[in-house]
Design an enzyme around this catalytic site. Structure first.
Site, PDB file in Angstrom:
ATOM      1  N   PHE A 219      88.035  -1.563  63.603  1.00  0.00           N
ATOM      2  CA  PHE A 219      88.370  -2.738  62.794  1.00  0.00           C
ATOM      3  C   PHE A 219      88.940  -2.253  61.470  1.00  0.00           C
ATOM      4  CE2 PHE A 219      88.003  -6.084  59.744  1.00  0.00           C
ATOM      5  CZ  PHE A 219      88.310  -7.226  60.471  1.00  0.00           C
ATOM      6  N   ASP A 325      89.036   5.139  56.707  1.00  0.00           N
ATOM      7  CA  ASP A 325      88.757   3.773  56.269  1.00  0.00           C
ATOM      8  C   ASP A 325      87.273   3.677  55.914  1.00  0.00           C
ATOM      9  OD1 ASP A 325      87.999   1.104  56.127  1.00  0.00           O
ATOM     10  OD2 ASP A 325      89.321   0.458  57.753  1.00  0.00           O
ATOM     11  N   LYS A 356      84.841  -3.789  49.811  1.00  0.00           N
ATOM     12  CA  LYS A 356      83.463  -4.265  50.008  1.00  0.00           C
ATOM     13  C   LYS A 356      82.506  -3.874  48.873  1.00  0.00           C
ATOM     14  CE  LYS A 356      83.318  -5.056  55.005  1.00  0.00           C
ATOM     15  NZ  LYS A 356      82.729  -6.375  55.300  1.00  0.00           N
TER      16      LYS A 356
END
Lengths: 498, 498
Positions: A219, A325, A356
């Site tokens: 993702f 990532d 985040k």
């Protein structure tokens, strides 16, 4: 993390540190453990059914203008504190999901409250700059004492973005520009007339059919470029045009790891071989390999340091970039500041993306050649948000002051131990427990996952899932052993009620 | 704009309104005009060369970690006020570029300062929610009294985003999902097994080869989907893979408009015919037409209301969606709150995207079928930033309280008149003056554009360009006639110095 960050130990007021009152009310609190939030509830408290009547009424009102089908709860953030999230009906839940893994230092953190009230923040909010053209005179200082203080080893530059998706996409853009620059023969080689004309028609050679290699179950976001590298679930991708980019298999490890050493090593070798084959053979040449240290939406899929060392070596050998990532894994959750700190790579990743828990977003890099050869090639109006960069600096301050990475490492080990015990006791509810030595970044598979997550709320625990069958724990960095005790107790109760 | 917004006239303290002192020091200030910022400088002030020594030193420091090749000036936001932007060397420039058209109500606006200090803001900053899962209990209220109070007529829903690029891309995603849903026969028709499998490989039918039609010279952002619809300059697009999507010609009008009525009407008909042909014939079916009311990066290219009415009619007839990109034109700059309010469309656009002066971003829509048929199809972790939504609400308050759209309409007419006079006097420096009756959204072409813009700073004016040869004016909504007088005087001086 840079040595600047490691060296700095700014000591501040410890007024917020343990109050005797709080100690005496928390039965399970260890003598050696000081609560970071003395005013936190000592346990979840639920008043009646969940969701309660006020929550339902507010959801109906919101539904008039905003899609609420993914709603978990209308949240009373004013009453939320530390690890506890409150709703409109007075319920207080222990939060081990933390806004999809994005709140690091607790709700209503007192230091962040100070940051929010600072003159820098006011100016960043009301005088929002176009950072590429008119950065504030203290922008270099904000970066150096904030984002770059936490930069991964070997990476001393940053391109700032708004969220994980555009952080990843701007990293891809940097990779494509770098790849073509190498092909052309260097930064000083000019574009051809054919390139200049064809790109205006979205055709090659100006708009080349290059690709990013990602992994099955990965993702990386949901905008068009990032979604083309996302392979988590069909529902994320259906009906959206995608680039014809390759995906390699991600290792499917067997647990417990220590009982499947040879098998897992062979599986990782198989995946590495496929990565190398795809880089060499895919019809749209690969400019970069993109990988998560732990596939975090795709089911909490782990691989060993040897696998990532292998990726680094393959990308070096084949001259493609290696992008990590760290949007979900970064900023302490795995017991290191960056998850890739666990790997001991022969050389740093070419780019590391973040968002985040950083509350700000972007990508780090070290090689100056990753700055495009001309200005305005990597540019947009805002290029991030200084208000969020100031919050990230405050978060780093808190991590530093309270040793929160160490706390997460220790709490994670403790929690993993407790879950192992539960897994032995309830094997039908615990498969593939994973995340050992990975801080609190822990998950397991369970056949009644969706039911468990839904029921958890009525037991006063806010918890999330990932992939088809995993429960994923994503507590904040201020999650302590006494919280782990409560969580373990609640999980056992929930399981017994399934 | 909704009637709620029009009806509301919250009167606040007028303590910030005209001070006799300020009136007496501004020679050109009209008796009828009260300055919004009494503490604003009465004229630009430049101390020595630009950029000055402190600016240069700070730029060198920033360059160590952040690309500064697009730098205009290191900005002292604490000393900036109203329409005046300050730098480190004590220079104060009249700012008619306004952070690439994104500051609406002046630097250090006192009302926004109050918003920044509010408890709602503190919570939004330090307890950042995952809006799709855990919105704050007052999120519906914040939307209804903020973003949706300013919603275009007929559009009462919003999907929030982070910036213009992802606002546009999420609108494209909604268009693609809607298009396929129509093809399938409705929201209740399930995906096929083939769709579910193929999309995981980025292949059709699950990842269909659909397209968005945009226009030559358009700018819609720089992420992969939005960049595929951007056709402004090669430097924005080179080396980045793009989707094979169609572009239609945008009308190239001749000025002055009143002398080329027939010719311009024919040009617009030619472009409309080409739009219809591309929708019917392009090999990757068109799901939506995307257009800016004024092509704002691509050179300030205008078209008539008749052209946009034609687009609305074609898209209705061919059953594709009509999306209006108001990222740069929205929020008052054209003398209407939304630029498409000038058009008198037969039915509203299907989606309208916004960012920049809104300081928040997203797309508005009205048709409930544009909510995807299942949850989590249009979703991401943050889905916007409530801190920025609160700022937008404060901006709407200010626009409302001070009648800033009307101010911009009146000031724009006045400024356009002054520029017309200059254009007659200096025809070699003014071609295609445009933006009449479009508020302050005014531009003209000039052969020495880049030189003019660079030189303007040393005359104390911060000004921008668009396209190959346009000077674009993008003052704030608090730009008044006495500012216009200064600007006109400075432009004449700059031209004489070229």
């Amino acid at each position: 993390m840079s040595s600047v960050f490691r060296a700095s130990t700014r000591l501040r007021s410890v007024a917020r540190l343990p109050a005797a009152r709080a100690l005496s009310t928390t039965a399970s609190l260890r003598a050696s453990e000081k609560p970071y939030f003395p005013d936190e509830p000592t346990a979840p408290s639920m008043s009646g059914a969940f969701p309660g009547p006020k929550n339902k009424a507010a959801a109906a009102k919101l539904d008039e203008v905003f899609d609420v089908r993914s709603l978990n709860m209308l949240t009373d953030y004013y009453s939320s504190v530390g690890n506890y999230i409150a709703d409109l009906d007075g319920n207080k839940l222990l939060d081990v999901y933390a806004q999809i893994a994005s709140i690091p230092v607790g709700y209503n953190n007192p230091h962040l409250k100070e940051v929010a009230a600072s003159p820098e923040m006011t100016s960043a909010l009301i005088n929002r700059p176009a950072l590429g053209n008119f950065p504030s005179s203290d922008w270099a200082d904000i970066l150096k004492t904030g984002l770059l203080r936490a930069a991964p080893k070997g990476l001393n530059q940053v391109f700032t973005a708004m969220a994980g998706s555009d952080a990843n996409e701007t990293a891809y853009k940097a990779a494509f520009m770098y790849y073509r620059q190498l092909q052309r023969g260097g930064p000083e080689v000019e574009f051809t007339e054919e390139e200049l004309l064809s790109t205006m028609n979205n055709q090659g050679p100006g708009s080349p059919q290059l690709s990013i290699l990602s992994f099955k179950s990965a993702f990386h976001g949901r905008l068009f470029g990032s979604l083309s590298t996302t392979r988590s679930k069909a529902i994320h991708k259906l009906d959206i045009p995608a680039f014809d980019w390759p995906q390699a298999p991600f290792p499917q490890l067997k647990y417990p790891l220590e009982e499947h050493v040879q098998e897992n090593a062979a599986e990782e070798q198989r995946c590495l071989a496929e990565v190398e084959r795809l880089i060499k053979e895919w019809h749209n040449p690969v400019a970069a390999v993109m990988v998560e240290p732990i596939q975090s939406e795709g089911g909490d899929n782990h691989a060993s340091p040897a696998f990532f060392q292998g990726l680094r070596d393959i990308t070096k050998r084949t001259k493609v970039l290696f992008i990590v990532d760290e949007v979900q894994t970064g900023v302490g959750a795995t017991g290191k500041f960056w998850a890739h700190d666990h790997w001991n790579l022969s050389s740093p990743p070419d780019m590391v993306t973040f968002s985040k828990k950083a509350q700000a977003a972007g990508y780090y890099f070290g090689n100056p050649a990753l700055r495009p050869n001309k200005p305005y090639r990597q540019f947009n109006t805002w290029m991030g948000d200084p208000a969020r960069a100031l919050i990230f600096r405050g978060i780093i301050d808190e991590i530093d002051r309270l040793n929160l990475v160490e706390n997460t490492r220790n709490t994670g080990d403790y929690l993993y131990g407790g879950l192992s015990t539960l897994a032995e006791k309830y094997p039908q509810h615990f498969q593939n427990l994973r995340g050992k030595n990975q801080g609190t970044f822990i998950a397991w598979d369970t056949p009644k996952r969706d039911e468990l997550i839904a029921k958890a709320k009525s037991f006063g625990v806010n918890i999330g899932g990932s992939g088809p069958s995993a429960v994923r724990l994503r507590p904040m960095l201020v999650f302590q052993k006494h919280h782990a005790d409560i969580l373990l107790e609640k999980i056992e109760q929930i399981i017994q009620a399934l």
